[in-house]
Design an enzyme around this catalytic site. Structure first.
Site, PDB file in Angstrom:
ATOM      1  CG  ASP A  68      -1.751   1.204   1.385  1.00  0.00           C
ATOM      2  OD1 ASP A  68      -2.412   1.582   0.394  1.00  0.00           O
ATOM      3  OD2 ASP A  68      -1.754   1.808   2.473  1.00  0.00           O
ATOM      4  CG  ASP A  79      -1.604   7.785   0.852  1.00  0.00           C
ATOM      5  OD1 ASP A  79      -1.177   8.941   0.971  1.00  0.00           O
ATOM      6  OD2 ASP A  79      -2.034   7.322  -0.225  1.00  0.00           O
ATOM      7  CG  ASP A 135      -2.018   2.040   6.463  1.00  0.00           C
ATOM      8  OD1 ASP A 135      -2.202   1.776   5.253  1.00  0.00           O
ATOM      9  OD2 ASP A 135      -2.454   3.073   7.000  1.00  0.00           O
TER      10      ASP A 135
END
Length: 233
Positions: free
Chosen positions: A13, A15, A175
């Site tokens: 991922d 961000d 995250d």
């Protein structure tokens, strides 16, 4: 003609995983919602807002402020956000500590790398370019690359295909709940990082492995995860 063998693949991922973009997301979002007279959001609000792209983030900011967002205002506000974010890029955004060393180690071990993000392409790719990260990735798929996005399994599966990866030897690193669910939906092992923007403790999302820093993401951990996944298949 012999077909090219599929590669082991680590998917990241963007961000909150590869890059800490929080300060710039908050800055551009506050610039955007100020046009509607909304009070600024804070970093603590960010975990409730991010994960599905800029349009959804704007809508969630209005909901957070208990303010109606007319449908006709969404596109102008989205363009305001995009213009501000692109103009400031990379701003204060920086790769997380240890990520460069991890990408180098995985690459040197013969593991192909890719990005799978819900961030739109006109924001994700230039950001990675400005931070000098694009050279690491065989594929970068974004929130508008396909007609679907995380947590839809097809976003990960499409990323694997574009990167020439082997679905039986791929992992997802992220995250947020979207990353972990997408990996689960695609039957791909997941690694959850604790330093991103999730508003739910990572351990509660039940990834296969939780790490607190990138020093833990070694080629040996990759092999352990894909071997475990293959045994369970």
């Amino acid at each position: 003609m012999t077909s090219r063998p599929l590669s082991p693949l680590a998917i990241f991922d963007l961000d909150g995983t590869l890059v800490d973009t929080a300060a710039d997301l908050v800055s551009s979002l506050n610039h955007t919602i100020a046009a509607a007279g909304l009070a600024p959001v804070t970093y603590d609000d960010l975990t409730h807002l991010v994960g599905q792209g800029a349009r959804v983030m704007i809508k969630r900011a209005f909901a957070l402020r208990e303010t109606e967002l007319p449908e006709a205002d969404i596109d102008p506000l989205y363009e305001r956000f995009i213009t501000h974010y692109r103009a400031e890029m990379p701003g204060e955004s920086r790769p997380y500590p240890g990520i460069i060393e991890t990408l180098d180690a995985l690459s040197q071990a013969g593991i192909t790398l890719a990005v799978c993000t819900n961030k739109t392409e006109i924001l994700a790719v230039p950001l990675l370019e400005k931070l000098g990260l694009t050279r690491y990735f065989a594929a970068i798929t974004c929130g508008d690359t396909f007609a679907f996005r995380k947590p839809d399994a097809r976003h990960i599966l499409g990323t694997i295909e574009k990167a020439g990866g082997d679905v039986q030897r791929s992992i997802m690193v992220g995250d947020s709940i979207n990353d972990i669910l997408a990996a689960r939906n695609a039957a791909v092992p997941s690694i959850g990082v604790t330093f991103g923007y999730t508003d739910v403790p990572m351990v509660e999302l039940e990834p296969d492995v939780v790490i607190d820093d990138f020093a833990a993401l070694t080629p040996a951990l990759f092999e352990k995860l894909v071997s475990k996944g293959a045994a369970a298949a």
